[in-house]
Scaffold this motif. Structure first.
Motif, short mmCIF file in Angstrom:
data_model
loop_
_atom_site.label_atom_id
_atom_site.label_comp_id
_atom_site.label_asym_id
_atom_site.label_seq_id
_atom_site.Cartn_x
_atom_site.Cartn_y
_atom_site.Cartn_z
N LEU A 21 57.91 15.92 -53.63
CA LEU A 21 56.93 14.89 -53.95
C LEU A 21 56.60 14.06 -52.71
O LEU A 21 57.17 13.03 -52.47
CB LEU A 21 57.46 13.96 -55.05
CG LEU A 21 56.62 12.73 -55.40
CD1 LEU A 21 55.24 13.16 -55.85
CD2 LEU A 21 57.30 11.90 -56.47
N ALA A 98 50.23 11.71 -55.96
CA ALA A 98 50.83 12.42 -54.83
C ALA A 98 49.77 12.72 -53.79
O ALA A 98 48.57 12.78 -54.08
CB ALA A 98 51.49 13.73 -55.28
N GLU A 100 49.39 15.22 -50.08
CA GLU A 100 50.02 16.23 -49.24
C GLU A 100 49.13 16.62 -48.08
O GLU A 100 47.91 16.78 -48.23
CB GLU A 100 50.37 17.47 -50.08
CG GLU A 100 51.34 17.16 -51.20
CD GLU A 100 51.72 18.39 -52.02
OE1 GLU A 100 52.22 18.22 -53.13
OE2 GLU A 100 51.52 19.52 -51.52
N TYR A 127 54.12 19.11 -55.10
CA TYR A 127 54.38 18.10 -56.13
C TYR A 127 55.09 18.72 -57.34
O TYR A 127 54.69 19.78 -57.83
CB TYR A 127 53.05 17.47 -56.56
CG TYR A 127 53.17 16.43 -57.63
CD1 TYR A 127 53.92 15.27 -57.41
CD2 TYR A 127 52.50 16.58 -58.84
CE1 TYR A 127 54.00 14.29 -58.39
CE2 TYR A 127 52.57 15.60 -59.82
CZ TYR A 127 53.33 14.46 -59.60
OH TYR A 127 53.42 13.49 -60.57
N LYS A 159 49.29 6.13 -53.28
CA LYS A 159 49.99 6.64 -54.45
C LYS A 159 50.31 5.51 -55.42
O LYS A 159 50.77 4.44 -55.02
CB LYS A 159 51.27 7.34 -54.01
CG LYS A 159 52.18 7.76 -55.15
CD LYS A 159 53.51 8.23 -54.63
CE LYS A 159 54.52 8.43 -55.75
NZ LYS A 159 55.86 8.79 -55.25
#
Length: 392
Positions: A21, A98, A100, A127, A159
């Motif tokens: 995460l 989340a 990334e 995630y 987030k």
């Protein structure tokens, strides 16, 4: 005029599990994930770099960006960073859970910018907090070189705080904005459903470029030292990441005028050579803005300036007859034809506003009072516009 075609496509196939995460709001946890031992949600980023002109040919325009003549080429894809944001829910109230870094530059390494057609990069979402039978939204943001710093990504979306409706990008400086490009795309999916998801990233900035020749050496006895492409007001510094209404009322912008001096100047081109055969050109990215209201009678114009920045002469940019951005051709629903409306138009994301062309630059001593602008409303299917560096 050159037509430019491009998109970034992601294909997401839901799997049975996911792993880590990484959080939004900073660089912590945003190192590209590895696929060892994972069976996460697989995402493949695919970039089509084919560049086409309106006539069907290929584009090869170069915009010089430095003293050595180096430049950015239309037909190349300049994205160096791609961030993938996961929102729980759909619609404007969905909240980021989340974020990334897909590792775009790490994947391609020294091959950047990616110039091969349909280049692809596989990636697995890390995630692991997906809930059963809950609909999610993927928001992907692609950034050109330095745009990550200019717009403050990945922290621009936080987030647990930022919703889809609040997602926006805010630039630090006009100079940075004028040289930076943002692509955005979204897709909805339900985990474990086995559905295939496609995310297409469209350019969220507009492009402005001008091609000129035969710049006058002086006007009313004052030497001309530069040429500017100016906006009717100071340019905006923020834009919504999700497209808002564009018609019949244009709302796809954020009122956020810069406080910088000369914030209305999109492009500045120094002029050191004069004559019928001497050509200059320049371009910039610009954030969406509405058409001028009230007494404003132009959106873009070309300005010839002296060493102190004083405007010695100017030419308004005018839409071609019948252009869809001109509400005056139908009276804008009022029944009243506005003869000046062709000079007042919005700056729309993914539209390319061209003043002249490489093959037919505008003759500044042989042209009429106003200049016909060419607008390509299909730029959303086309590759990046290389732009010259703004020195203002």
């Amino acid at each position: 005029m050159k037509r430019i075609t491009a998109f970034i496509r992601t294909l997401a196939c839901c799997a049975l599990s996911a792993l880590l995460l990484p959080g939004c709001g900073g660089d912590e946890g945003l190192n590209p994930g590895t696929s060892e031992g994972t069976r996460g949600l697989t995402v493949t980023f695919s970039v089509n770099n084919e560049a086409k002109m309106a006539t069907g040919g290929t584009a090869d325009i170069v915009y010089p960006t430095g003293p050595d003549g180096d430049g950015l080429y239309i037909g190349e894809q300049h994205t160096t960073d791609v961030f993938l944001y996961i929102f729980q829910g759909t619609g404007s109230d969905a909240t980021c859970v989340a974020c990334e870094n897909v590792g775009w530059s790490e994947h391609f390494s020294s091959k950047l910018p990616v110039t091969t057609e349909d280049s692809q990069m596989p990636y697995e979402i890390q995630y692991d907090g997906f809930l059963y039978n809950v609909r999610y939204t993927l928001l992907a943001v692609g950034l050109s070189k330095d745009a990550k710093t200019v717009y403050g990504f990945p922290g621009a979306i936080e987030k647990g705080k930022t919703t889809l409706g609040e997602a926006q990008a805010t630039g630090q400086t006009c100079d940075g904005i004028n040289k930076s490009e943002i692509y955005v795309g979204t897709a909805e999916f339900t985990p474990l459903s086995g559905e295939e998801v496609t995310v297409e990233l469209w350019r969220r900035v507009a492009g402005v470029a001008g091609y000129f020749k035969n710049v006058p050496r002086s006007i009313k006895g004052k030497p001309v030292v530069g040429l500017r492409i100016a906006l009717y007001d100071k340019q905006n510094t923020a834009l919504p990441l999700l497209e808002r209404e564009q018609a019949p009322v244009f709302k796809d912008y954020i009122e956020s005028k810069t406080t910088e001096a000369n914030g209305d100047v999109l492009v500045y081109i120094p002029v050191t050579e004069f004559g019928i055969d001497k050509k200059v050109n320049g371009g910039a990215y610009v954030l969406p803005a509405p058409a001028p209201s009230g007494t404003g009678n132009w959106t873009l114009r070309i300005e010839l300036v002296d060493k102190d920045g004083n405007v010695l002469d100017s030419r308004r940019a005018k839409l071609p007859e019948g252009d869809e951005l001109d509400p005056g051709i139908t009276g804008g629903g009022t029944g009243i034809i506005d003869t000046e409306s062709a000079y007042r138009f919005p700056i729309v994301a993914n539209h390319f506003y061209a003043l002249g062309s490489p093959e037919n630059p505008i003759d500044l001593q042989g042209q009429g009072l106003d200049i016909l602008i060419t607008i390509d409303p299909t730029w959303r299917e086309e590759v990046d516009l290389g732009v010259s560096e703004s020195t203002n």
